[in-house]
Design a protein around this motif. Structure first.
Motif, PDB file in Angstrom:
ATOM      1  N   LEU A 131       0.816  -1.221   0.000  1.00  0.00           N
ATOM      2  CA  LEU A 131       0.000   0.000   0.000  1.00  0.00           C
ATOM      3  C   LEU A 131       0.847   1.268   0.000  1.00  0.00           C
ATOM      4  N   GLY A 132       1.690   1.414   1.003  1.00  0.00           N
ATOM      5  CA  GLY A 132       2.425   2.653   1.216  1.00  0.00           C
ATOM      6  C   GLY A 132       3.168   3.109  -0.018  1.00  0.00           C
ATOM      7  N   GLN A 133       3.839   2.160  -0.662  1.00  0.00           N
ATOM      8  CA  GLN A 133       4.624   2.436  -1.862  1.00  0.00           C
ATOM      9  C   GLN A 133       3.816   3.113  -2.966  1.00  0.00           C
ATOM     10  N   ARG A 134       2.483   2.885  -2.962  1.00  0.00           N
ATOM     11  CA  ARG A 134       1.698   3.249  -4.128  1.00  0.00           C
ATOM     12  C   ARG A 134       0.891   4.526  -3.962  1.00  0.00           C
ATOM     13  N   ALA A 135       1.028   5.199  -2.841  1.00  0.00           N
ATOM     14  CA  ALA A 135       0.231   6.402  -2.582  1.00  0.00           C
ATOM     15  C   ALA A 135       0.459   7.461  -3.659  1.00  0.00           C
ATOM     16  N   ASP A 136       1.706   7.664  -4.032  1.00  0.00           N
ATOM     17  CA  ASP A 136       2.020   8.697  -5.024  1.00  0.00           C
ATOM     18  C   ASP A 136       1.335   8.425  -6.364  1.00  0.00           C
ATOM     19  N   LEU A 137       1.397   7.156  -6.771  1.00  0.00           N
ATOM     20  CA  LEU A 137       0.752   6.762  -8.032  1.00  0.00           C
ATOM     21  C   LEU A 137      -0.746   7.045  -7.988  1.00  0.00           C
TER      22      LEU A 137
ATOM     23  N   PRO B 181       3.203   3.801  11.548  1.00  0.00           N
ATOM     24  CA  PRO B 181       2.951   5.226  11.323  1.00  0.00           C
ATOM     25  C   PRO B 181       3.040   5.613   9.848  1.00  0.00           C
ATOM     26  N   GLN B 182       4.028   5.082   9.153  1.00  0.00           N
ATOM     27  CA  GLN B 182       4.214   5.447   7.749  1.00  0.00           C
ATOM     28  C   GLN B 182       2.982   5.084   6.916  1.00  0.00           C
ATOM     29  N   THR B 183       2.432   3.916   7.192  1.00  0.00           N
ATOM     30  CA  THR B 183       1.253   3.465   6.454  1.00  0.00           C
ATOM     31  C   THR B 183       0.051   4.361   6.750  1.00  0.00           C
ATOM     32  N   ALA B 184      -0.092   4.749   8.012  1.00  0.00           N
ATOM     33  CA  ALA B 184      -1.183   5.644   8.381  1.00  0.00           C
ATOM     34  C   ALA B 184      -1.085   6.947   7.592  1.00  0.00           C
ATOM     35  N   THR B 185       0.116   7.463   7.497  1.00  0.00           N
ATOM     36  CA  THR B 185       0.328   8.695   6.738  1.00  0.00           C
ATOM     37  C   THR B 185      -0.030   8.504   5.267  1.00  0.00           C
ATOM     38  N   ASP B 186       0.460   7.426   4.685  1.00  0.00           N
ATOM     39  CA  ASP B 186       0.191   7.159   3.270  1.00  0.00           C
ATOM     40  C   ASP B 186      -1.297   7.047   3.001  1.00  0.00           C
ATOM     41  N   LEU B 187      -1.981   6.349   3.887  1.00  0.00           N
ATOM     42  CA  LEU B 187      -3.418   6.185   3.727  1.00  0.00           C
ATOM     43  C   LEU B 187      -4.131   7.531   3.804  1.00  0.00           C
ATOM     44  N   GLY B 188      -3.700   8.351   4.734  1.00  0.00           N
ATOM     45  CA  GLY B 188      -4.269   9.689   4.858  1.00  0.00           C
ATOM     46  C   GLY B 188      -4.115  10.483   3.578  1.00  0.00           C
ATOM     47  N   ARG B 189      -2.967  10.353   2.940  1.00  0.00           N
ATOM     48  CA  ARG B 189      -2.730  11.081   1.683  1.00  0.00           C
ATOM     49  C   ARG B 189      -3.649  10.574   0.585  1.00  0.00           C
TER      50      ARG B 189
END
Lengths: 227, 227
Positions: free
Chosen positions: A68-74, A123-131
């Motif tokens: 998941l986290g890796q793909r937020a930007d895409l 935490p990193q995943t939470a941030t990514d999901l928020g974005r």
DNA sequence: CAAAGTACTAACCAATTAGTTAAACTAAAC
DNA sequence: GTTTAGTTTAACTAATTGGTTAGTACTTTG
């Protein structure tokens, strides 16, 4: 992760561990997944997991970053290329659909995560999901300003999408079981793509502003109307 | 359950165990919940759980029967009293809302259960759930025949409702956490009742047949019925 | 070749956990 | 007051589990 650079062979080992771990966590949850089992199914010694990745929490974190986290930007970029709010919303749904098709176990992990109120969520995943949800928020606001969407809480819409898709990604079997045991009329399992399209249409319908003349008002609003 | 009839005092003990167990299973899942922890929080000796209820699986089963299985008949009857498809659908949502308000932990348990493809789901509960979804199936079909609903897969709609409500029942905290960490614009937490009303409206919107031009004949409002 | 670093493993350990047992307690019936 | 059936408990066990350790094989480097 281990600080030292991994050789191609080690990279393959790590990949194998992560792929196995995704399934294990989806199947049994964080507490239910067994390090021994993951090692066995990935055909590595358990200590190898600890050597390359770390303890159970680190493994879980690595899995979530990978899927998941890796793909937020895409996600954000793809949705942004939509021209109308509806197109953006459809792109949003499709991004999620494609990610789930790539990682069918992800919604299951995520559903458990939500149920435990993010107990193991890094935490990193939470941030990514928020974005990711942020771009939906913008889309819905844009549609509302343009008068084509009704007011709707973005997080709610997001989880309606993820929840519904999640069930269809790998949960058709349990649904069929419910239906069989209760002798209820239920259409046979549709393909995931077909279900995804149905959900896409339903989601657009969910937020679509309906012409006022067409709305039935069976239950008069008591305290304050809602739009 | 123990075969012998329980005294009032024992009934209270059983109730206390079940109440504690609901929370434990919701919080940590089947694998993560600890019998010792449940006993401690229920202020009983662990052996008391085994005496009255049985092993972990039996405890889980008892919890699900208490919170869901028992109520299937009430669901079906209440929805059946609705006159129009839309009213039935709204009643359906409200039944779920009321049950969740009574057992806020239920959707969390249920979400995990779905994620594990019903791995621990007792047969009886599967049947009860199938019956509940059955009444939604009928309602949607009725609305479709009357031309007021679009075609939609009942199970999908059900899980959209449960999923969305579940998040709002106890998951607002994790949502707020996502939002905070990502610095995303998000309205403050609404009350569960308000969210439930929003979801009810959204669900009705989801399946509502959109008039092609302005032909759709609204369902006449029915006065005086409120539940 | 040897020294060093990386990748991996078999065997082990300490702590936890579901489940059991036999004894003790309680309250009503006799 | 004793019995008895139902209820609760402290203490225990057998098995599991996350994590560690010491050592081995392979590869690269000097």
């Amino acid at each position: 992760m281990h600080p030292t650079p991994a050789t191609p062979a080690a990279q393959a080992t790590i990949r194998r561990i992560l792929e196995t771990a995704v399934e294990a966590f989806a199947e049994k949850g964080f507490a239910g997944a067994r390090m021994d089992e993951i090692a066995k199914r990935a055909k590595v010694n358990k200590a190898t997991i600890y050597y390359h990745i770390g303890n159970k929490a680190a493994l879980y974190s690595a899995v979530l970053h990978e899927t998941l986290g890796q793909r937020a930007d895409l996600f954000i970029e793809t949705v942004g290329r939509g021209r109308t709010p509806e197109e953006k919303l459809r792109r949003y749904v499709r991004c999620i659909v494609e990610n789930i098709m790539r990682y069918p176990s992800l919604p299951r992990i995520f559903m458990r995560e939500a149920a435990s109120l993010g107990a193991h969520l890094p935490p990193q995943t939470a941030t990514d999901l928020g974005r990711i949800i942020g771009v939906l928020t913008q889309t819905l606001a844009e549609g509302r300003r343009a008068g084509v969407f009704v007011a709707a809480t973005p997080v709610l819409i997001h989880f309606m999408i993820v929840g519904a898709l999640g069930y269809y990604a790998q949960m058709e079997s349990v649904i069929q079981r419910f239906v069989r045991e209760a002798a209820v009329d239920h259409p046979p399992a549709a393909s995931f793509e077909a279900s995804a399209k149905e959900i896409e249409d339903l989601v657009v319908n969910t937020v679509r502003a309906v012409p006022v003349t067409a709305i039935a008002r069976p239950i008069p609003a008591e305290k304050g109307d809602r739009s």
